[in-house]
Every structure is written in structure tokens, then in C-alpha cells.
Design an enzyme around this catalytic site. Structure first.
Site, PDB file in Angstrom:
ATOM      1  N   HIS A 197     -24.443  -0.088   3.247  1.00 43.96           N
ATOM      2  CA  HIS A 197     -25.034   0.837   4.218  1.00 43.96           C
ATOM      3  C   HIS A 197     -24.061   1.982   4.505  1.00 43.96           C
ATOM      4  O   HIS A 197     -24.452   3.152   4.502  1.00 43.96           O
ATOM      5  CB  HIS A 197     -25.367   0.079   5.504  1.00 43.96           C
ATOM      6  CG  HIS A 197     -25.838   0.949   6.629  1.00 43.96           C
ATOM      7  ND1 HIS A 197     -27.092   1.522   6.634  1.00 43.96           N
ATOM      8  CD2 HIS A 197     -25.224   1.366   7.768  1.00 43.96           C
ATOM      9  CE1 HIS A 197     -27.238   2.242   7.751  1.00 43.96           C
ATOM     10  NE2 HIS A 197     -26.118   2.163   8.454  1.00 43.96           N
ATOM     11  N   ARG A 206     -22.002  12.992   4.742  1.00 42.58           N
ATOM     12  CA  ARG A 206     -20.790  13.611   4.164  1.00 42.58           C
ATOM     13  C   ARG A 206     -20.789  13.407   2.657  1.00 42.58           C
ATOM     14  O   ARG A 206     -20.051  12.560   2.147  1.00 42.58           O
ATOM     15  CB  ARG A 206     -19.514  12.955   4.727  1.00 42.58           C
ATOM     16  CG  ARG A 206     -19.251  13.117   6.198  1.00 42.58           C
ATOM     17  CD  ARG A 206     -18.007  12.323   6.605  1.00 42.58           C
ATOM     18  NE  ARG A 206     -18.133  10.924   6.204  1.00 42.58           N
ATOM     19  CZ  ARG A 206     -18.727   9.981   6.932  1.00 42.58           C
ATOM     20  NH1 ARG A 206     -19.206  10.273   8.116  1.00 42.58           N
ATOM     21  NH2 ARG A 206     -18.839   8.754   6.485  1.00 42.58           N
ATOM     22  N   GLU A 247     -32.791  -0.301  12.493  1.00 41.60           N
ATOM     23  CA  GLU A 247     -31.611  -0.828  11.807  1.00 41.60           C
ATOM     24  C   GLU A 247     -31.731  -2.346  11.781  1.00 41.60           C
ATOM     25  O   GLU A 247     -31.857  -2.982  12.822  1.00 41.60           O
ATOM     26  CB  GLU A 247     -30.310  -0.408  12.522  1.00 41.60           C
ATOM     27  CG  GLU A 247     -30.052   1.087  12.434  1.00 41.60           C
ATOM     28  CD  GLU A 247     -28.640   1.496  12.869  1.00 41.60           C
ATOM     29  OE1 GLU A 247     -28.059   0.812  13.728  1.00 41.60           O
ATOM     30  OE2 GLU A 247     -28.137   2.504  12.337  1.00 41.60           O
ATOM     31  N   TYR A 278     -22.789  13.257  16.760  1.00 35.99           N
ATOM     32  CA  TYR A 278     -21.873  12.130  16.542  1.00 35.99           C
ATOM     33  C   TYR A 278     -20.423  12.506  16.280  1.00 35.99           C
ATOM     34  O   TYR A 278     -19.558  11.628  16.295  1.00 35.99           O
ATOM     35  CB  TYR A 278     -22.401  11.218  15.435  1.00 35.99           C
ATOM     36  CG  TYR A 278     -21.989  11.602  14.036  1.00 35.99           C
ATOM     37  CD1 TYR A 278     -22.520  12.728  13.432  1.00 35.99           C
ATOM     38  CD2 TYR A 278     -21.057  10.849  13.337  1.00 35.99           C
ATOM     39  CE1 TYR A 278     -22.141  13.084  12.147  1.00 35.99           C
ATOM     40  CE2 TYR A 278     -20.670  11.199  12.056  1.00 35.99           C
ATOM     41  CZ  TYR A 278     -21.216  12.314  11.470  1.00 35.99           C
ATOM     42  OH  TYR A 278     -20.817  12.665  10.210  1.00 35.99           O
ATOM     43  N   LYS A 306     -28.374   6.275  20.048  1.00 38.74           N
ATOM     44  CA  LYS A 306     -28.354   4.827  19.887  1.00 38.74           C
ATOM     45  C   LYS A 306     -28.669   4.062  21.163  1.00 38.74           C
ATOM     46  O   LYS A 306     -28.935   2.869  21.102  1.00 38.74           O
ATOM     47  CB  LYS A 306     -26.951   4.387  19.422  1.00 38.74           C
ATOM     48  CG  LYS A 306     -26.538   4.970  18.097  1.00 38.74           C
ATOM     49  CD  LYS A 306     -27.174   4.217  16.955  1.00 38.74           C
ATOM     50  CE  LYS A 306     -26.564   4.634  15.638  1.00 38.74           C
ATOM     51  NZ  LYS A 306     -27.027   3.789  14.547  1.00 38.74           N
ATOM     52  N   SER A 362     -32.605  -1.054  22.098  1.00 42.72           N
ATOM     53  CA  SER A 362     -32.213  -2.000  21.055  1.00 42.72           C
ATOM     54  C   SER A 362     -32.976  -3.268  21.391  1.00 42.72           C
ATOM     55  O   SER A 362     -33.194  -3.564  22.571  1.00 42.72           O
ATOM     56  CB  SER A 362     -30.712  -2.289  21.061  1.00 42.72           C
ATOM     57  OG  SER A 362     -29.975  -1.102  20.892  1.00 42.72           O
ATOM     58  N   THR A 395     -26.101  -2.235  10.417  1.00 42.32           N
ATOM     59  CA  THR A 395     -27.227  -2.344   9.496  1.00 42.32           C
ATOM     60  C   THR A 395     -26.831  -3.116   8.250  1.00 42.32           C
ATOM     61  O   THR A 395     -25.838  -2.784   7.610  1.00 42.32           O
ATOM     62  CB  THR A 395     -27.698  -0.941   9.085  1.00 42.32           C
ATOM     63  OG1 THR A 395     -27.919  -0.189  10.267  1.00 42.32           O
ATOM     64  CG2 THR A 395     -28.966  -0.997   8.267  1.00 42.32           C
TER      65      THR A 395
HETATM   66 MN    MN Z   1     -26.412  -0.310  14.783  1.00 36.39          MN
END
Ligand code: MN
Length: 440
Positions: free
Chosen positions: A148, A157, A213, A258, A267, A271, A373
Site C-alpha cells: 500500500h 510522489r 481503507e 497532509y 481522516k 472510522s 491499509t
Molecule cells: Mn488508515
């Protein structure tokens, strides 16, 4: 050294239960599993309390506790599970977890003299509502799948996909626990600030690249004192068990926010955990050797041990499924998006615990780690849509003709996990699912 040392009579694949549904071939919850959760009868004013899944039933641990059928530490443990969270039980440590597991195994097995009394403590899973299994004080998200990390790195990147620290440090960031909820709690598409590469300025609005994820959740049991590192060989004395975990992500928000401090609002909007925690003890038959290829850097001493090499990995099959609103309306079954295995993780649970505490950081009962993930070595084993759709460039065509690059409103993501091999009982994690509701 092997996982044989971790096995005891509760793992015997020949064990059967007087709860008939626990003996069916494909149940997630045979007598060898005995996962813990928090429940109440749906649509009632009842208090939430601890339960253990067995077949399609739940042993009500508050009811069982009041019967005082067990003795010593097992009775102390079941009493702790009568509460509306499992933190106290989780903090009691491995001796208590193991004593209660053995007492429950004996009470639920075929021919148990306790059958009649325990039968009164059973509740059908079909009629209950779940809560989070514990108060999650702190949540840390790791990044342990190198497959991942590499494929996502390529998208963010292209010139430098895997940063040089990856093979030395179990990378993680501190997440937020307040927005972790239990399976079945739907949530609104998040809004936030984004800046597509073609735009000159950012704007605010609903997330357009909402993703899932596929992760394993790791629950800390007994904590450690501030200032005291947990050694890798003692790490699993502190790990209560594992669950299925969907760590939803807003990729467009993430891409803009980020750097340099890592994910933030991309994020922490939601969840979702599965209702059941499968204990580390239940997973003993599924421990596997962990290896690090010789051409890669070998772990620094605090991340290295003979025990971790011999049985540091967990052989857990992980599956992500998608059910669109159209599929739901037409009564079509959810379709598999991908399948991977936790044993392909670059770092183990024990290494995560040892690394997290090497600086003296204190973990507390109920704290949760996300594994990151879990993508496997093959492209069809990718644990997120970011990878499956090549960052949105290659739409995924579903069997009914619908297409997806990222999640749309009304989509339901379902994740399942299970362990299966010859010579051991098949055990499962149940499912974690939630539906994406429209943004405000
Ligand atoms: Mn995560």
C-alpha cells in the site's frame, strides 16, 4: 519456538457446542472463537453490556455474571464484562482473559452440566444493537503494508514512492478516537478544503474522492506506565485482540492538507469498527513466521526477537465488498472489491507495540491501533479504491455495469475477515459496514 506453545484445549478443532448454530461449517463464531463485544436488545431502554458471540447467539455476560457460576479469576472477569464497556476486563490482563475464555469454552461445549443455566443467558444476534466494545481513549494509525505504501507513494510522489525511513520505522500518526463508531452507524460525506492540481486556489465543499481503507484494528489490553517501554517479547501481553476496521479517507482533502504534518481532517470524520473483538488467544492457531527479506534493512534490536520471527504474523484473510444503492434496490448481493491477507504486513503487531512505547509513551486499556491499509503484493489485492482505480484514472466497472472511481452517496462498504486452515477450526470476525449519506 512455534505457535504450538500458544495452543490449549480451547483451540481443539474437534470441540463442538450445545449451541447448534456454532457447529455449522461456515459460522464465524464456533466455540473455538469466543469474541467479545458490547450489545443490548435493539429498540429497548436496556443498558449495554458485554457479550460473547457463539454461533448466531450471544452469551449475555451481565446475566451470566449474576448467576455466579464461575470461580476465582474467571468470575472476577465475567463480572467486569457486565459493564457497558470492556475496558476494565481488558485492563485485567492475559491471565483473566484466558481464565474466562476457558470457563466459557467448558460451559458452552457439548455435554456441559451448565447448559441449562447458560441457555437462559443466550440472546439472538439478529435482535441486538451494538456499541463500541470499549472506550477508545487514543487511536494510532500505522502504515504497515509496504504494498500500500508503495502504490500510494507512487500517486502522491511519483519520483519518490517509498520514503527512506519506511523500512526502518513502523510509520504511524496519532488519529482521533471521538469519531470512531461501531458497524452499522452511517455517516455523512465529509466536506473540507481541497485544491485539485488544475485549480489555482483551493475551495471548500463536499469531498469528491471518498475512499475506504481495509484495515485490522488492534485493541490494547493491559497498559504500561508512562516512561516504561514495552519490550517486543512482552508486547502481546498488552494486546487484547483484533477487529475489522474501515478507516474511511477523503483523498482530495488529504492530498492538499497532509504536508508537512500528515493527515488531519481527511481522516478524522469517521472510522468504523466491527462489533466483535477476536482475542489474540483465539488467533493462536493462525500465527505465522515473520520474515524480512535479506536485501532489506533488518530490524533494529528493539524491533527484533526470536519469538517475533517464529510467530509474529497473523494469517487473516481480509475482504472488502461494495453494495451500491442500485444493487440494494434490486436485491443484488454486494460485490468483492478486493481480498488481502494480514500476514503480508511489513511490520507485526508486536513491532507496532514495541515501537509505540520505545520512547516511554503510555498505552491504556482500550486504546486502538489501525494496522494501516492492508494491500497484498498483487494489484487485485489493493485495500483502497485509490489503488484499485489508479487514483481515479481507471474507473472500476461493477458486475451490474455501474462504475466507480471513489465512493458515491448510498454506497455501503462491507469488510469481512476470517482465518481458515487445515487442522484448526475456521474462525471469523463478523462484518463491519456503513453507508455513505449525502453531505449537508
Ligand atoms: Mn488508515
Amino acid at each position: 519456538m512455534s505457535n504450538e506453545n500458544l495452543l490449549n484445549e480451547t483451540h481443539n478443532p474437534a470441540l463442538t457446542s450445545w449451541v447448534n448454530s456454532a457447529n455449522q461449517t461456515n459460522t464465524d463464531f464456533p466455540i473455538q472463537n469466543l469474541p467479545f463485544g458490547i450489545f443490548k436488545i435493539a429498540n429497548t431502554e436496556q443498558s449495554f453490556r458485554g457479550g460473547v458471540a457463539i454461533g448466531d447467539q450471544i452469551v449475555d455476560l451481565a446475566a451470566l455474571s449474576s448467576l455466579s457460576l464461575f470461580e476465582g479469576i474467571a468470575q472476577d472477569a465475567v463480572k467486569a464484562c457486565a459493564a457497558n464497556e470492556l475496558n476494565t476486563f481488558m485492563a485485567m490482563g492475559k491471565e483473566a482473559w484466558s481464565a474466562l475464555r476457558l470457563a466459557l469454552s467448558n460451559a458452552l461445549k457439548e455435554g456441559s452440566p451448565l447448559q441449562e443455566k447458560l441457555n437462559d443467558c443466550l440472546v439472538a444476534q439478529a435482535g441486538v444493537e451494538y456499541a463500541l466494545p470499549c472506550n477508545i481513549g487514543d487511536y494510532t494509525d500505522f502504515y504497515t503494508s509496504i504494498h500500500h505504501a508503495t502504490s500510494v507513494g507512487l500517486k502522491f510522489r511519483p519520483d519518490n514512492p517509498l520514503l527512506p525511513n519506511y523500512k526502518w520505522v513502523p510509520i504511524g500518526y496519532h488519529g482521533r478516537s471521538s469519531s470512531i463508531d461501531v458497524s452499522g452507524r452511517d455517516f455523512k460525506r465529509p466536506s473540507g478544503q481541497t485544491k485539485p492540481p488544475t485549480a489555482t486556489e483551493p475551495s471548500v465543499g463536499p469531498c469528491k474522492r471518498l475512499d475506504y481503507e481495509l484495515e485490522v484494528g488492534i485493541f490494547i489490553g493491559k497498559g504500561n506506565d508512562l516512561g516504561d517501554a514495552i519490550s517486543i517479547d512482552n508486547a502481546e501481553d498488552h494486546v487484547f485482540g483484533l477487529c475489522m476496521f474501515n478507516d474511511w479517507s477523503a483523498r482530495d482533502i488529504q492530498g492538499w492538507e497532509y504536508q508537512p504534518l500528515g493527515p488531519f481532517l481527511s481522516k478524522n470524520f469517521a472510522s468504523t469498527v466491527s462489533p466483535w473483538i477476536v482475542t489474540t488467544e483465539a488467533l493462536a492457531p493462525y500465527r505465522e513466521a515473520w520474515t524480512r527479506v535479506e536485501s532489506d534493512p533488518q530490524p533494529l534490536p528493539y524491533l527484533e526477537s526470536e519469538k517475533n520471527r517464529a510467530m509474529g504474523s497473523f494469517d487473516i484473510q481480509l475482504q472488502a465488498l461494495l453494495e451500491t444503492e442500485t444493487m440494494r434496490e434490486k436485491n443484488e448481493e454486494a460485490v468483492q472489491m478486493s481480498q488481502s491477507n494480514f500476514k503480508d504486513s511489513y511490520w507485526t503487531v508486536a513491532q507496532m507495540v514495541a515501537h509505540h512505547t520505545v520512547n516511554g509513551c503510555n498505552l491504556r486499556a482500550g486504546d486502538m491501533f489501525g494496522s494501516g491499509t492492508q494491500s497484498g503484493p498483487n494489484p487485485d489485492e489493493a485495500g483502497s479504491m485509490l489503488e484499485l482505480s489508479n487514483a481515479g484514472a481507471d474507473p472500476i466497472t461493477l458486475p451490474n455495469g455501474e462504475q466507480r472511481t471513489f465512493l458515491e452517496d448510498g454506497d455501503k462498504v462491507i469488510m469481512k475477515g476470517w482465518c481458515q486452515k487445515d487442522g484448526a477450526a475456521r474462525i471469523g470476525f463478523g462484518a463491519v459496514s456503513a453507508v455513505i449519506l449525502p453531505a449537508e
